[in-house]
Design a protein around this motif. Structure first.
Motif, PDB file in Angstrom:
ATOM      1  N   UNK A  71       0.830  -1.204   0.000  1.00  0.00           N
ATOM      2  CA  UNK A  71       0.000   0.000   0.000  1.00  0.00           C
ATOM      3  C   UNK A  71       0.866   1.255   0.000  1.00  0.00           C
ATOM      4  N   UNK A  72       1.946   1.244   0.778  1.00  0.00           N
ATOM      5  CA  UNK A  72       2.870   2.378   0.810  1.00  0.00           C
ATOM      6  C   UNK A  72       3.502   2.611  -0.564  1.00  0.00           C
ATOM      7  N   UNK A  73       3.770   1.515  -1.281  1.00  0.00           N
ATOM      8  CA  UNK A  73       4.419   1.620  -2.588  1.00  0.00           C
ATOM      9  C   UNK A  73       3.392   1.904  -3.695  1.00  0.00           C
ATOM     10  N   UNK A  74       2.114   1.811  -3.375  1.00  0.00           N
ATOM     11  CA  UNK A  74       1.079   2.101  -4.367  1.00  0.00           C
ATOM     12  C   UNK A  74       0.863   0.984  -5.365  1.00  0.00           C
ATOM     13  N   UNK A  75       1.113  -0.268  -4.951  1.00  0.00           N
ATOM     14  CA  UNK A  75       0.895  -1.396  -5.866  1.00  0.00           C
ATOM     15  C   UNK A  75      -0.166  -2.307  -5.287  1.00  0.00           C
ATOM     16  N   UNK A  76      -0.919  -2.950  -6.192  1.00  0.00           N
ATOM     17  CA  UNK A  76      -1.927  -3.922  -5.769  1.00  0.00           C
ATOM     18  C   UNK A  76      -2.141  -4.933  -6.880  1.00  0.00           C
ATOM     19  N   UNK A  77      -2.678  -6.093  -6.508  1.00  0.00           N
ATOM     20  CA  UNK A  77      -2.901  -7.160  -7.475  1.00  0.00           C
ATOM     21  C   UNK A  77      -4.012  -6.764  -8.431  1.00  0.00           C
ATOM     22  N   UNK A  78      -3.954  -7.338  -9.611  1.00  0.00           N
ATOM     23  CA  UNK A  78      -4.999  -7.041 -10.612  1.00  0.00           C
ATOM     24  C   UNK A  78      -6.229  -7.865 -10.347  1.00  0.00           C
TER      25      UNK A  78
END
Length: 78
Positions: A71-78
């Motif tokens: 979340x801190x890095x701004x990534x999430x699964x598709x």
């Protein structure tokens, strides 16, 4: 500017010279590993699978921590 922020000169200079803690260094290293695993999976893996991969590599980390870092890095699964 220091007066506006309410910071002393010595406090500011001490902050500039401060060395990152061991915890901060580990956090950054884990974030790099998370990003590598995430990119290798073509941005499909979420926190559970990334946690499994990290644990297989010998890293001791929880799924919740991986989720927070993602979340801190701004990534999430598709």
């Amino acid at each position: 500017m220091l007066k506006i922020l309410g910071v002393s000169r010595s406090g500011y200079l001490a902050w500039q010279k401060r060395v990152p803690s061991d915890t901060q260094k580990r956090k950054e290293a884990v974030k790099v590993k998370i990003k590598d695993i995430y990119d290798d999976s073509k941005q499909n893996y979420g926190a559970p699978k990334i946690t499994q991969k990290l644990q297989q590599e010998g890293e001791t980390i929880s799924e919740r921590t991986v989720g927070k870092y993602m979340k801190e890095m701004g990534i999430k699964a598709q």
